[in-house]
Design a protein around this motif. Structure first.
Motif, short mmCIF file in Angstrom:
data_model
loop_
_atom_site.label_atom_id
_atom_site.label_comp_id
_atom_site.label_asym_id
_atom_site.label_seq_id
_atom_site.Cartn_x
_atom_site.Cartn_y
_atom_site.Cartn_z
N THR A 31 0.84 -1.20 0.00
CA THR A 31 0.00 0.00 0.00
C THR A 31 0.88 1.26 0.00
O THR A 31 2.06 1.21 0.35
CB THR A 31 -0.93 0.06 1.22
OG1 THR A 31 -0.19 0.49 2.38
CG2 THR A 31 -1.59 -1.29 1.49
N ASP A 32 0.24 2.38 -0.37
CA ASP A 32 0.93 3.66 -0.27
C ASP A 32 0.81 4.19 1.17
O ASP A 32 0.32 3.49 2.06
CB ASP A 32 0.39 4.65 -1.30
CG ASP A 32 -1.09 4.99 -1.11
OD1 ASP A 32 -1.63 4.73 0.00
OD2 ASP A 32 -1.71 5.50 -2.06
N ALA A 33 1.22 5.42 1.37
CA ALA A 33 1.26 5.98 2.73
C ALA A 33 -0.13 6.18 3.34
O ALA A 33 -0.26 6.30 4.55
CB ALA A 33 2.00 7.32 2.72
N SER A 34 -1.17 6.16 2.49
CA SER A 34 -2.53 6.32 3.00
C SER A 34 -3.27 4.99 3.13
O SER A 34 -4.43 4.96 3.52
CB SER A 34 -3.33 7.25 2.08
OG SER A 34 -3.51 6.65 0.80
N GLY A 35 -2.58 3.89 2.81
CA GLY A 35 -3.20 2.56 2.93
C GLY A 35 -3.88 2.07 1.68
O GLY A 35 -4.50 0.99 1.67
#
Length: 426
Positions: A77-81
């Motif tokens: 996932t990216d930093a925001s999930g």
């Protein structure tokens, strides 16, 4: 009055079970997967469908939620999930391409030295174009729990075992740290540990208690073990789901990647075992549910089949033979479907018996009782055949639903702790 919700994300669908303080089932529901699924949207739809399906009367009393997922199903996932690519499922063997390099880093015969381990998958995913966007590795159960509590980067030591986490010392080992993987590996908690309260928006939308806790999860096969009633060394659970999973409770920890054998921590004992790609998914390729019932009744369980198969849907197995290139063996196929089914059931029983024999040869406690979970537990013909090969009592689990075991996990951990110190998720 407090109730507890366990959610099982298995290979064929998702299930929810609500129990009370006496571990009695108040509610249960299933949500089957659609074929050719977009897994991310499929899982989200399943999660929201299950929450919505619980009556408002029960939801208002639920004090803790735990989720299990299939072992070694992972996503980035990216930093925001938000997922940056499609997840790799439990049986995805593309990690075989990195095993040679990984074998120079990991200890000999370590659990991660399998084509389907979480770590092998992660190292393979490092070569994907989408990897540059990734910030977190999460297991299926981790990500689904994140959707509920909003804290990124938290896992449990059942899911993290095949990532290389040391479940004896409760830390990531030095050899793993030396890989310098450029994304965040999850913070690892004991299964069932309260992570945080349910997201207020979700609590309001579905009518849950504002103080409902979301707990660290587990894997589907361990959840099935917890549901079974097994609790003493020498007792085991065979999960006859889409795949065949063996779990034997032992005082001895056994790890041997040559055979796909690994041990999960369970209190002061160890759950040692492995998972084969044979199982009900193979049966359902050739027979309908009605055919399985009617043809099984026609089989004479006192007579062994002369057919010798290794039933797989595609090339590769994990245990008791750990070979990503092992070919399926489904020939010769007799014209009589009853004889064919008999041969398949006998062959799967042999694989199960071979697995338990191997565990004992490597030092586990002596097998003395097998509980059975999963859809195959209802097939009395298969049970009788398995009993002939294992030569010990074989009985259905007290409860066969992994979701029930996950609800028990949430209940027991919540009762053990009167105060909650939540981990620092992102």
């Amino acid at each position: 009055m407090t109730f507890y919700l366990g959610i099982d994300f298995g290979t064929s669908g998702a299930r929810a079970v609500v129990i009370d303080d006496d571990a009695r089932i108040l509610f249960q529901m299933r949500h089957p997967w659609s074929s050719n699924a977009d897994w991310i949207n499929c899982w989200k739809k399943g999660l929201w469908s299950l929450l919505e399906g619980i009556s408002g009367e029960w939801r208002r009393e639920i004090g803790a939620i735990a989720i299990n997922g299939t072992s070694s199903t992972i996503l980035l996932t990216d930093a925001s999930g938000q997922p940056v690519d499609v997840p790799l499922l439990y049986n995805d063997a593309r990690g075989s391409m990195v095993l040679k390099d990984l074998s120079h880093i990991a200890p000999p015969n370590h659990t991660v030295l399998s084509a389907t381990s979480s770590l092998a998958k992660l190292l393979w995913m490092q070569h994907l174009p989408s990897f540059g966007q990734a910030r977190y590795l999460l297991h299926q159960a981790d990500w689904l729990a994140f959707l509920l509590h909003g804290k990124l980067g938290i896992s449990d030591y059942h899911n993290a075992l095949k990532l290389g986490y040391d479940v004896e010392k409760l830390q990531y080992p030095e050899w793993l740290k030396k890989l310098q993987i450029p994304i965040n590996l999850p913070q690892v908690l004991a299964p069932g540990t309260p992570v945080g309260e349910l997201n207020p928006e979700i609590a309001a939308k579905f009518g849950f208690r504002h103080d409902c806790l979301v707990c660290a999860g587990t894997t589907d096969s361990i959840a099935a073990f917890l549901a079974s009633g097994a609790k003493s060394p020498g007792e085991a659970v065979t999960s006859l789901g889409s795949t065949l999973v063996l779990k034997l409770l032992s005082r001895t920890r056994i790890e041997d990647a040559r055979y796909g054998i690994y041990s999960h921590r369970l209190g002061d004992l160890w759950l040692t075992g492995g998972a084969s790609n044979t199982g009900c998914a193979v049966l359902k390729k050739f027979f309908t549910d009605d055919e399985l019932v009617s043809l099984s009744r026609e089989i004479d369980v006192s007579k062994a089949s002369e057919l010798d198969y290794y039933p797989l849907l595609k090339e590769g197995d994990r245990f008791p033979i750990n070979d990503p290139h092992l070919p399926p063996k489904l020939e010769p196929r007799p014209d009589n479907p009853r004889e064919f089914l008999h041969g398949l059931l006998e062959s799967m029983a042999r694989i199960e018996a071979r697995g338990y024999k191997l565990l004992q040869e490597l030092g586990s406690d002596q097998l003395n009782h097998v509980y059975t979970a999963g859809g195959g537990a209802a097939n009395s013909t298969w049970t009788a055949i398995r009993g002939r090969y294992l030569n010990i009592p074989v009985a259905p689990s007290i409860n066969t639903e992994a979701a029930y075991g996950t609800a028990l996990l949430a209940m027991r951990q919540l009762k053990m702790s009167t105060t909650h110190h939540f981990p620092s998720g992102k």
